[in-house]
Design an enzyme around this catalytic site. Structure first.
Site, PDB file in Angstrom:
ATOM      1  N   CYS A  56       0.833  -1.206   0.000  1.00  0.00           N
ATOM      2  CA  CYS A  56       0.000   0.000   0.000  1.00  0.00           C
ATOM      3  C   CYS A  56       0.870   1.260   0.000  1.00  0.00           C
ATOM      4  O   CYS A  56       1.804   1.377   0.791  1.00  0.00           O
ATOM      5  CB  CYS A  56      -0.912  -0.002   1.218  1.00  0.00           C
ATOM      6  SG  CYS A  56      -2.050   1.395   1.272  1.00  0.00           S
TER       7      CYS A  56
ATOM      8  N   ARG B 146     -14.145   0.470  -7.120  1.00  0.00           N
ATOM      9  CA  ARG B 146     -13.889   0.782  -5.716  1.00  0.00           C
ATOM     10  C   ARG B 146     -13.574   2.257  -5.529  1.00  0.00           C
ATOM     11  O   ARG B 146     -13.913   2.861  -4.505  1.00  0.00           O
ATOM     12  CB  ARG B 146     -12.733  -0.076  -5.209  1.00  0.00           C
ATOM     13  CG  ARG B 146     -12.197   0.349  -3.840  1.00  0.00           C
ATOM     14  CD  ARG B 146     -11.124  -0.616  -3.370  1.00  0.00           C
ATOM     15  NE  ARG B 146     -10.374  -0.074  -2.247  1.00  0.00           N
ATOM     16  CZ  ARG B 146      -9.456  -0.742  -1.566  1.00  0.00           C
ATOM     17  NH1 ARG B 146      -9.169  -1.971  -1.907  1.00  0.00           N
ATOM     18  NH2 ARG B 146      -8.801  -0.186  -0.565  1.00  0.00           N
TER      19      ARG B 146
END
Length: 503
Positions: free
Chosen positions: A319, A418
């Site tokens: 991430c 998303r």
């Protein structure tokens, strides 16, 4: 003026655990890692628990039906990734719910008209020596008999010999009917000295095979996470965009619990998604939400009706949300702060909302820190991506086997919905495409990790996660003490010593 927190944002690596008195009762075999999965009222038991405090991340490279089955058999839970079509995700859920421990769907099937040449060809592909013979050669066709290596000899039969000439026919086979339990099936296997027991429906169509060798495998999974009908428990990831279409199909497929997948869950989008689920299904459908990193985010999602709340922004191995957006918080600081809100909410309302620590795990002892700081269970991506059961490819890189691993916020994930995009592109990425060292089977690695956790809990004088949270003593560490805690000022003989850091 902006609010500036005086304390720095801290990670798990900045803390260490101080031992408590270890009593004679503090033995790893006495430690229970059972933990609540969904919220419950004071004095009542949660409807869903985990037998180990691990769930696998909602990621394409981590959680499909194979991972879900393997992890649940060891006591944990997978949330099957939602960045795929509704139909394909529902089918993965369906495969998990149809799986019955010890009941195997036959994947070596032929017709009576096939020849021994085709038997050998199939053996090369599957390495199976037991073949189910059905009328149409399918896994669930009308059952006609079995063929094993004991039924023919190549020095006595030609390769053109038809299976019908050498197979054991239906009327000579002991079989069971649909509805038999695994215990009853194993009793039949032992009573009749069988290696394989076919399970048929009322029309003699093949449903499953039960093998003698699988009995030991079943005995080796005492923590298996199953529902009242002995079916594997499975979760599924959803988003706040198409939940009205996705959720009904996942529920039909048998999903036991849902989780909204988002890097930042402190939003009206998640609030509205939870409220929609509550309006349509009440409390029957369980749904987790997140991710949040502070008390305000917790309260917002708890009041909306979340059954558990995920903690952590930007701490995952792949991430890069913090780099790209500058939002997030050190995982240790986030867990501690949100846990305070959770405990306060419990005192005020009488409802306990479990916390899931998502991200920031580098060493196994970080798992104990996360639990001690207030998390009820931990979600991991990189940890599970390394195993055979993850859906990504195993590749050879620089002479070492690796597994591919990419973030849901990477371009490779193609997870446009998303982030609210209508076109097939991202303005910028919040995840990277990477590799992780291949580690083999999930069960072998997981058992080692659980052994470390239980051993550490014994050092802390705790036999349950709740007791750990009440008794744990934690101290911050300096950079020099971190170095002191590793092998130092020596030349290590065996490089495999580094396996203690198995991340």
């Amino acid at each position: 003026m902006a609010v500036i927190y005086p304390e720095p944002s801290r990670t798990f690596s900045e803390y260490i655990l101080i031992p408590n008195l270890t009593k004679k009762e503090h033995m790893p075999e006495n430690v229970s890692l059972k933990t609540p999965l969904v919220k419950f009222k004071k004095g009542e038991d949660p409807e869903l628990n985990l037998n180990i405090p691990f769930v696998s991340a909602i990621m394409q490279a981590v959680s499909d039906h194979n991972m879900a089955i393997a992890l649940a058999r060891s006591g944990g839970l997978s949330f099957i990734f939602g960045s795929q079509s509704i139909a394909s995700q529902a089918e993965m859920v369906r495969k998990v719910k149809h799986f019955k421990a010890g009941f195997v769907e036959s994947d070596s099937n032929l017709k009576p008209s096939h020849t021994l040449r085709e038997v050998l060809d199939l053996h090369k592909i599957t390495d199976h020596t037991t073949i189910a013979i059905t009328e149409d050669g399918s896994p669930h066709g009308k059952f006609l008999g079995m063929l094993t290596s004991r039924d023919f000899r190549l020095d006595r039969h030609t390769l053109d010999t038809r299976i019908s000439e050498v197979m054991t026919p239906f009327d000579s086979i002991i079989y069971a009917r649909d509805g038999i339990s695994l215990m009853e099936a194993n009793d039949m296997i032992w009573e009749h000295k069988l290696n394989c027991l076919p399970v048929l429906d009322q029309n003699d169509n093949l449903l499953h095979l039960v093998f003698r060798k699988d009995y030991d495998a079943h005995q080796a999974n005492p923590l298996e996470l199953v529902d009242r009908e002995k079916r594997i428990i499975v979760g599924a990831g959803i988003n706040s965009r198409d939940h009205a279409e996705r959720v009904p199909e996942l529920i039909k497929a048998g999903a036991d619990i849902l989780c909204i997948d988002s890097s930042d869950g402190y939003s009206e989008w998640q609030h509205d998604t939870i409220k929609w689920i509550r309006s349509e299904y009440g409390d029957k459908v369980k749904v987790g939400a997140g991710n949040v990193v502070d008390q305000e985010g917790f309260y917002y999602l708890a009041e909306a009706g979340a059954d558990f709340i995920k903690v952590g922004i930007g701490g995952g191995a792949i991430c890069i949300t913090r780099e790209q957006k500058g939002i997030g918080r050190g995982q240790a600081s986030a867990v501690v702060d949100v846990a305070k809100a959770r405990d306060d909410y419990f005192k005020k309302t009488g409802y306990y909302v479990p916390l899931c620590s998502d991200g920031g795990i580098v060493h196994d002892y970080h798992l104990v820190l996360a639990l001690a700081m207030g998390a009820d269970f931990v979600m991991m991506g990189r940890y599970f991506a390394r195993f055979d059961e993850s859906p990504s490819k195993k590749v050879l890189v620089g002479g070492n086997y690796m597994k591919e691993f990419w973030g849901e916020g990477s371009a490779r994930a193609r997870n446009w919905q998303r982030y609210g995009y209508t076109e097939d592109k991202l303005s910028f990425e919040e995840g990277v495409d990477a590799f992780v060292p291949y580690a083999g089977k999930l069960k072998d690695n997981l058992e080692l990790t659980l052994t470390k956790i239980k051993s550490t809990m014994c050092n802390l004088g705790s036999l349950t996660i709740k007791e750990l949270q009440q008794k744990a003593r934690i101290t911050a560490v300096s950079s020099t003490s971190i170095r002191e805690g590793s092998a130092h000022d020596v030349v290590v003989k065996d490089s495999d010593v580094s396996n203690y850091n198995n991340r």
